[in-house]
Design a protein around this motif. Structure first.
Motif, PDB file in Angstrom:
ATOM      1  N   CYS A   1     -14.782   0.150  12.779  1.00 17.96           N
ATOM      2  CA  CYS A   1     -13.346   0.293  12.539  1.00 17.96           C
ATOM      3  C   CYS A   1     -13.160   0.769  11.106  1.00 17.96           C
ATOM      4  O   CYS A   1     -13.411   0.018  10.164  1.00 17.96           O
ATOM      5  CB  CYS A   1     -12.637  -1.039  12.764  1.00 17.96           C
ATOM      6  SG  CYS A   1     -10.886  -0.986  12.339  1.00 17.96           S
ATOM      7  N   VAL A   2     -12.737   2.019  10.932  1.00 21.94           N
ATOM      8  CA  VAL A   2     -12.687   2.611   9.600  1.00 21.94           C
ATOM      9  C   VAL A   2     -11.286   2.617   8.991  1.00 21.94           C
ATOM     10  O   VAL A   2     -11.118   2.998   7.830  1.00 21.94           O
ATOM     11  CB  VAL A   2     -13.252   4.048   9.596  1.00 21.94           C
ATOM     12  CG1 VAL A   2     -14.702   4.060  10.033  1.00 21.94           C
ATOM     13  CG2 VAL A   2     -12.411   4.966  10.484  1.00 21.94           C
ATOM     14  N   SER A   3     -10.269   2.230   9.754  1.00 23.20           N
ATOM     15  CA  SER A   3      -8.895   2.317   9.230  1.00 23.20           C
ATOM     16  C   SER A   3      -8.448   0.983   8.640  1.00 23.20           C
ATOM     17  O   SER A   3      -8.834  -0.088   9.096  1.00 23.20           O
ATOM     18  CB  SER A   3      -7.936   2.767  10.332  1.00 23.20           C
ATOM     19  OG  SER A   3      -8.142   2.023  11.512  1.00 23.20           O
ATOM     20  N   ARG A   4      -7.611   1.080   7.615  1.00 27.34           N
ATOM     21  CA  ARG A   4      -7.051  -0.101   6.957  1.00 27.34           C
ATOM     22  C   ARG A   4      -5.556   0.138   6.735  1.00 27.34           C
ATOM     23  O   ARG A   4      -5.138   1.246   6.373  1.00 27.34           O
ATOM     24  CB  ARG A   4      -7.724  -0.355   5.601  1.00 27.34           C
ATOM     25  CG  ARG A   4      -9.215  -0.669   5.679  1.00 27.34           C
ATOM     26  CD  ARG A   4      -9.472  -2.028   6.306  1.00 27.34           C
ATOM     27  NE  ARG A   4     -10.902  -2.325   6.397  1.00 27.34           N
ATOM     28  CZ  ARG A   4     -11.645  -2.057   7.448  1.00 27.34           C
ATOM     29  NH1 ARG A   4     -11.114  -1.461   8.504  1.00 27.34           N
ATOM     30  NH2 ARG A   4     -12.929  -2.377   7.461  1.00 27.34           N
ATOM     31  N   GLN A   5      -4.782  -0.939   6.890  1.00 27.64           N
ATOM     32  CA  GLN A   5      -3.326  -0.816   6.768  1.00 27.64           C
ATOM     33  C   GLN A   5      -2.913  -1.084   5.315  1.00 27.64           C
ATOM     34  O   GLN A   5      -2.209  -2.039   5.008  1.00 27.64           O
ATOM     35  CB  GLN A   5      -2.645  -1.774   7.741  1.00 27.64           C
ATOM     36  CG  GLN A   5      -2.780  -1.346   9.200  1.00 27.64           C
ATOM     37  CD  GLN A   5      -4.222  -1.346   9.710  1.00 27.64           C
ATOM     38  OE1 GLN A   5      -4.902  -2.363   9.641  1.00 27.64           O
ATOM     39  NE2 GLN A   5      -4.689  -0.204  10.201  1.00 27.64           N
ATOM     40  N   LEU A   6      -3.399  -0.224   4.440  1.00 26.92           N
ATOM     41  CA  LEU A   6      -3.116  -0.329   3.010  1.00 26.92           C
ATOM     42  C   LEU A   6      -2.502   0.977   2.528  1.00 26.92           C
ATOM     43  O   LEU A   6      -2.450   1.969   3.262  1.00 26.92           O
ATOM     44  CB  LEU A   6      -4.418  -0.598   2.235  1.00 26.92           C
ATOM     45  CG  LEU A   6      -5.220  -1.846   2.610  1.00 26.92           C
ATOM     46  CD1 LEU A   6      -6.569  -1.822   1.911  1.00 26.92           C
ATOM     47  CD2 LEU A   6      -4.457  -3.100   2.234  1.00 26.92           C
ATOM     48  N   TRP A   7      -2.078   0.985   1.283  1.00 27.78           N
ATOM     49  CA  TRP A   7      -1.582   2.220   0.670  1.00 27.78           C
ATOM     50  C   TRP A   7      -2.571   2.783  -0.340  1.00 27.78           C
ATOM     51  O   TRP A   7      -2.520   3.961  -0.659  1.00 27.78           O
ATOM     52  CB  TRP A   7      -0.232   1.957  -0.013  1.00 27.78           C
ATOM     53  CG  TRP A   7       0.898   1.827   0.964  1.00 27.78           C
ATOM     54  CD1 TRP A   7       0.848   2.029   2.309  1.00 27.78           C
ATOM     55  CD2 TRP A   7       2.251   1.494   0.657  1.00 27.78           C
ATOM     56  NE1 TRP A   7       2.085   1.831   2.866  1.00 27.78           N
ATOM     57  CE2 TRP A   7       2.974   1.505   1.873  1.00 27.78           C
ATOM     58  CE3 TRP A   7       2.939   1.187  -0.521  1.00 27.78           C
ATOM     59  CZ2 TRP A   7       4.330   1.228   1.943  1.00 27.78           C
ATOM     60  CZ3 TRP A   7       4.293   0.902  -0.444  1.00 27.78           C
ATOM     61  CH2 TRP A   7       4.987   0.923   0.769  1.00 27.78           C
ATOM     62  N   TRP A   8      -3.434   1.931  -0.875  1.00 27.58           N
ATOM     63  CA  TRP A   8      -4.397   2.393  -1.887  1.00 27.58           C
ATOM     64  C   TRP A   8      -5.710   2.715  -1.183  1.00 27.58           C
ATOM     65  O   TRP A   8      -6.356   1.851  -0.606  1.00 27.58           O
ATOM     66  CB  TRP A   8      -4.601   1.315  -2.941  1.00 27.58           C
ATOM     67  CG  TRP A   8      -5.691   1.608  -3.936  1.00 27.58           C
ATOM     68  CD1 TRP A   8      -6.845   0.916  -4.124  1.00 27.58           C
ATOM     69  CD2 TRP A   8      -5.708   2.661  -4.908  1.00 27.58           C
ATOM     70  NE1 TRP A   8      -7.588   1.467  -5.135  1.00 27.58           N
ATOM     71  CE2 TRP A   8      -6.915   2.542  -5.636  1.00 27.58           C
ATOM     72  CE3 TRP A   8      -4.834   3.706  -5.223  1.00 27.58           C
ATOM     73  CZ2 TRP A   8      -7.263   3.419  -6.663  1.00 27.58           C
ATOM     74  CZ3 TRP A   8      -5.179   4.582  -6.253  1.00 27.58           C
ATOM     75  CH2 TRP A   8      -6.377   4.431  -6.963  1.00 27.58           C
ATOM     76  N   GLY A   9      -6.085   3.959  -1.236  1.00 24.50           N
ATOM     77  CA  GLY A   9      -7.312   4.404  -0.589  1.00 24.50           C
ATOM     78  C   GLY A   9      -7.174   5.839  -0.130  1.00 24.50           C
ATOM     79  O   GLY A   9      -6.185   6.516  -0.419  1.00 24.50           O
ATOM     80  N   HIS A  10      -8.177   6.313   0.598  1.00 24.64           N
ATOM     81  CA  HIS A  10      -8.142   7.672   1.143  1.00 24.64           C
ATOM     82  C   HIS A  10      -7.298   7.667   2.411  1.00 24.64           C
ATOM     83  O   HIS A  10      -7.703   7.097   3.432  1.00 24.64           O
ATOM     84  CB  HIS A  10      -9.559   8.149   1.466  1.00 24.64           C
ATOM     85  CG  HIS A  10     -10.431   8.306   0.262  1.00 24.64           C
ATOM     86  ND1 HIS A  10     -11.386   7.383  -0.106  1.00 24.64           N
ATOM     87  CD2 HIS A  10     -10.489   9.284  -0.681  1.00 24.64           C
ATOM     88  CE1 HIS A  10     -11.994   7.781  -1.204  1.00 24.64           C
ATOM     89  NE2 HIS A  10     -11.466   8.928  -1.580  1.00 24.64           N
ATOM     90  N   GLN A  11      -6.133   8.307   2.336  1.00 21.76           N
ATOM     91  CA  GLN A  11      -5.255   8.328   3.510  1.00 21.76           C
ATOM     92  C   GLN A  11      -5.893   9.158   4.612  1.00 21.76           C
ATOM     93  O   GLN A  11      -6.449  10.235   4.376  1.00 21.76           O
ATOM     94  CB  GLN A  11      -3.881   8.891   3.145  1.00 21.76           C
ATOM     95  CG  GLN A  11      -2.837   8.672   4.224  1.00 21.76           C
ATOM     96  CD  GLN A  11      -1.430   9.043   3.759  1.00 21.76           C
ATOM     97  OE1 GLN A  11      -1.216   9.389   2.596  1.00 21.76           O
ATOM     98  NE2 GLN A  11      -0.463   8.969   4.664  1.00 21.76           N
TER      99      GLN A  11
END
Length: 902
Positions: A420-430
């Motif tokens: 699972c490579v997705s994260r529900q954040l704003w800081w990072g590689h969109q």
């Protein structure tokens, strides 16, 4: 004249500036363009991080390798950089904003990310300056950041390519969900915490059999509202006739099947298990096997989601009164749990409640209970990548040191699940994915490319919305060995420095980083990212306990450096870095290596005061004096041992070989043997001895430089002013080759004197001879060679061993302790010096005490209950005490045997 003492505080900053001015650590120096490259990529510390003992060990070992290979003439690139540390960094900035009563959603994504960049530039990256204080010889001019422009392009290309290859996809699955940060997190970010809770036994009615129930035991009664089945073991006789029938979920009456599945353990609880696939990882697998529906009854904040939840409402009987249950909507899970239990009790469905201690997953940063949560996420099918990564280690293209860590690597890759490579954040590689109004996804390097794909599909321009999620931090760090070198551009550094030579890291990220770098390196570069993976152990406290702030046993590397100097800390860590063995660190050990620094400094001052100055053209192979031949031979031996130790990643062997030569050979013996020479008249022997000592001090600087760079560079500079001009600083000086300096004749002579004096000193100490007493030494029927040696070194032996006279006798005198030195017998007559009978009695009594102590320890270690209950460090401490006691016993028995022969 050298200062009286070595002061790390004043020297370290000055030496660091000198290295900086010389660009000593820069890869691709003009004079090394034809040299063989040697590459290490630093495990990128979090931008939020600060130096801890794990970092200190890890980077010390990397630095030893880099300084060693740099001195061996290689073109060394130690690639530095930092990780953007998605959730950790976002948490820091969010906390700062909350102090101003500002939530990130008030700012909006763009402004919040700008705030994070602002924080990164001002406060982030403290650890870089801290690593410099440690002496890390990275090429700091090449420092990278996982969110910099070049690495971001690499991330985009990898994601898009994997998607086009059919390996990257979106799916609805369970993830570790952090309700506080409202994002999926990796297994690495989950801590298993033991908590005292309850096990609730709940009865489920059997459809069509009014008087019959099946009872399940659960630690999470609130998730019952999402139950879709009850599972029993197919061989459990209690429930065989229920398999295929239906149960009714208490409170809501949902009709759910009773299925046979080996997941249910007849020995645990009631043997029947409620299956809630949307809220438990094991249940999810059971659900897949039996094609069961998924009912999510929690929202992103881990509150109850019932009203308007079609999945929950489907299948509920219209006749039942659900008002009490629906009042749970929106309640926090912990409050809902209590209400559900109360309702079950009211309706008579709560059979039993028992106290139950169990392990509950918590977010390592949020400290809240993690939910298995059903969401749409991006996944990478890593199975085909894992097969290549497995093959690369199995066929030897990459090796693990110690080798046993290969099993850990194999075990994970052989049972690998989609990532699972997705994260529900704003800081990072969109994530580079855009959606149209119909939900079609367009994965592309840019929004322009995505719009072009959408235009081709629809025949017109359509509005697109970008996926808000960012990528797991480990995704970008998986590309670290080649993205930092300039990939995906056709950069010359990629061709020169990839693959890297060695990765130095901890065992805890073999899964999360090492294996993923292997997969990505092989997939995108068609080569392994590193030839060797060196796995270092943990740094624990002096008793073997893991360091933690709560225990108050943390040693701060910066405090240690302030107190003892970077060299002392580095040498301590190096000398204790045995493969596969944790380091038990104490300030006393570090203080001991600070004393080693002092010893070296004092030896260099002694040499200076006695006129030991480097001589132009000095040839160590041409020395005539036996003492000098012996010392140079010992130096060559030490150089060989240090070289072999570093090459084999036996850092402790290398450090200890250097230590033994410097302290036990050079300081304890060479300088002591040389004192009479210095005190005598000028002579060719005196000149040669001075030149030899000056040469050996240079060699000591080289030997120790990988371990103690500041002290050795300072001495190199000082000694460089006392003789011919240096060509270069020590960090760029060549590693020596002293082959051919071994001299068997010199070793036989000086080695015999050293061994004789050592044996005499040991015998004196063991038999309680007063320190100031001068005692005679008798050589018993010595060979002609030994007799001649004793005559040549008569004064030295008497001075160093506190011997009054040396005589030759046919038989050992009465009441003497006999010594066997290289096959020859020597004797120390002790009559009138020591009460031999009293000494025998004392030693026998001490042996008895040790035997009793060992017996007590053996009783503890033989007690299975003690082994099971005592902390690991306490058990290890008992084992260490036993080993020390047995070692002491052996020495006393040796002393007693000498006395009994007297």
């Amino acid at each position: 004249m050298m200062d009286k003492t070595f002061d790390p505080a004043t020297v370290e900053a000055r030496i660091a500036d000198r290295w900086e001015a010389e660009e000593a650590f820069k890869a691709g120096r003009p004079e090394r363009l034809g040299a063989e490259p040697y590459t290490i990529v630093i495990p990128p510390p979090n931008v939020t991080g600060s130096l801890h003992m794990g970092h200190a060990l890890n980077n010390t070992l990397q630095d030893i390798l880099c300084r060693f290979e740099r001195m061996r003439g290689r073109d060394v690139l130690w690639q530095p950089g930092m990780d953007h540390a998605g959730i950790a960094t976002q948490m820091v900035v969010e906390r700062q904003l909350m102090e101003q009563q500002i939530h990130r959603r008030q700012l909006g994504r763009e402004e919040f990310v700008a705030k994070v960049w602002e924080w990164k530039e001002v406060s982030g990256g403290r650890i870089q300056s801290q690593l410099r204080r440690l002496g890390a010889s990275c090429d700091w001019s090449r420092e990278r950041f996982t969110m910099d422009e070049g690495l971001s392009r690499a991330v985009l290309k990898v994601f898009v390519d994997l998607y086009k290859q059919g390996l990257m996809y979106k799916d609805k699955r369970l993830v570790n969900w952090d309700p506080k940060f409202q994002t999926a997190i990796s297994d690495l970010e989950v801590e298993q915490v033991e908590v005292k809770g309850h096990l609730w036994h709940i009865r489920y009615a059997i459809e069509g059999e009014p008087e019959r129930f099946i009872t399940v035991a659960t630690t999470r009664p609130e998730t019952m509202l999402g139950d879709v089945a009850v599972a029993v073991h197919p061989d459990d006789e209690r429930y065989k006739d229920l398999i295929g029938k239906f149960a009714l979920v208490p409170l809501i009456g949902r009709r759910i099947p009773i299925v046979a599945d080996e997941y249910s353990d007849p020995e645990k609880g009631t043997g029947a298990v409620k299956i809630t696939p949307a809220h438990d990882f094991n249940d999810f697998e059971v659900g897949r096997r039996h094609k069961l529906p998924l009912i999510n009854i929690l929202n992103v904040e881990a509150g109850m989601l019932l009203k308007g939840n079609d999945d929950f409402l489907v299948g509920l009987p219209a006749s039942d009164d659900l008002s009490a249950v629906m009042e749970l909507d929106g309640l926090d899970r912990a409050i809902a749990r209590k209400r559900v239990v109360d309702l079950l009790e009211e309706r008579g469905d709560l059979v039993q409640v028992e106290a139950h201690t169990h392990v509950v997953p918590h977010g390592d940063r949020s400290n809240v209970v993690i939910e298995p949560y059903l969401t749409d996420q991006w996944y990478l099918n890593v199975k085909p990548l894992a097969e290549r990564a497995l093959g690369a280690v199995k066929d030897g293209r990459t090796t693990f040191v110690p080798e046993n860590w290969e099993k850990t690597y194999f075990q994970w890759l052989e049972h690998i699940e989609p990532w699972c490579v997705s994260r529900q954040l704003w800081w990072g590689h969109q994530i580079p994915a855009w959606y149209d109004a119909d939900g079609n996804v367009y994965v592309a390097l840019s929004e322009e490319d995505a719009k072009a794909e959408a235009r081709a599909k629809h025949g017109r321009d359509v509005d697109l919305v970008r996926d808000e999620d960012v990528l797991d931090t480990w995704f970008s760090s998986a590309l670290w060995p080649f993205s930092t070198l300039g990939w995906p551009d056709d950069a010359p550094e990629v061709k020169r420095y990839y693959p890297t030579n060695v990765l130095v890291t901890g065992f805890d990220i073999i899964f999360f980083w090492v294996a993923r770098m292997m997969m990505m390196g092989l997939h995108f570069m068609d080569e392994v990212p590193f030839e060797t993976v060196y796995i270092h152990a943990l740094v624990r406290d002096e008793k073997g306990a893991k360091m933690s702030k709560s225990k108050g046993n943390v040693l701060d590397p910066l405090d240690i450096i302030d107190q003892f100097g970077a060299d002392a800390m580095r040498m301590t860590l190096s000398a204790m870095a045995a493969q596969g063995r944790d380091i038990k660190l104490s300030t006393q050990r570090i203080e001991g290596y600070r004393n080693f620094s002092t010893k070296i400094w004092n030896a260099a001052r002694f040499a200076e005061m006695n006129g030991c100055v480097r001589v132009e053209g000095f040839d160590p192979a041409s020395v005539k004096e036996t003492l000098n031949q012996w010392a140079l031979g010992e130096c060559a031996k030490a150089l060989s041992e240090v070289t072999a130790g570093i090459e084999a990643y036996r850092f402790n062997d290398a450090a200890n070989a250097a230590y033994r030569f410097v302290w036990n050979v050079f300081c304890d013996w060479m300088l002591e043997f040389a004192k009479p020479v210095f005190q005598g008249p000028d002579s060719p022997a005196k000149d040669e001895t001075r030149a030899t000592i000056a040469f050996i001090i240079d060699e000591i600087c080289k030997l120790l430089h990988p371990f103690m760079p500041f002290l050795t560079e300072e001495l190199w500079e000082i000694k460089g002013r006392q003789g011919p001009a240096r060509e270069r600083i020590l960090a760029l000086s060549p590693w020596s080759n002293l082959s051919g300096l071994s001299n068997d004749g010199a070793e036989a002579e000086i080695g015999w004197v050293v061994d004789l004096v050592t044996e005499i000193r040991s015998a004196r100490a063991e038999t309680n001879v007063p320190a100031g007493a001068q005692i005679p030494l008798s050589l018993v029927s010595p060979s002609a060679d030994v007799k001649a040696r004793a005559e040549r070194w008569n004064d030295t032996i008497k001075r160093l061993a506190r011997v009054s006279e040396i005589s030759v006798v046919e038989a050992a005198p009465k009441s003497s302790v006999q010594l066997l030195v290289r096959g020859e017998v020597a004797a120390l007559p002790l009559e009138g010096v020591v009460d031999l009978s009293a000494e025998r009695a004392r030693l026998e009594k001490e042996i008895q005490k040790i035997v009793a102590d060992v017996g007590k320890i053996d009783a503890k270690l033989g007690n299975a209950d003690f082994i099971a209950r005592a902390p690991e460090e306490v058990v290890d401490e008992q084992r260490d005490r036993r080993d020390d006691a047995l070692s002491r016993k052996a020495k006393i028995e040796e002393a007693l045997s000498r006395l009994q022969a007297a």
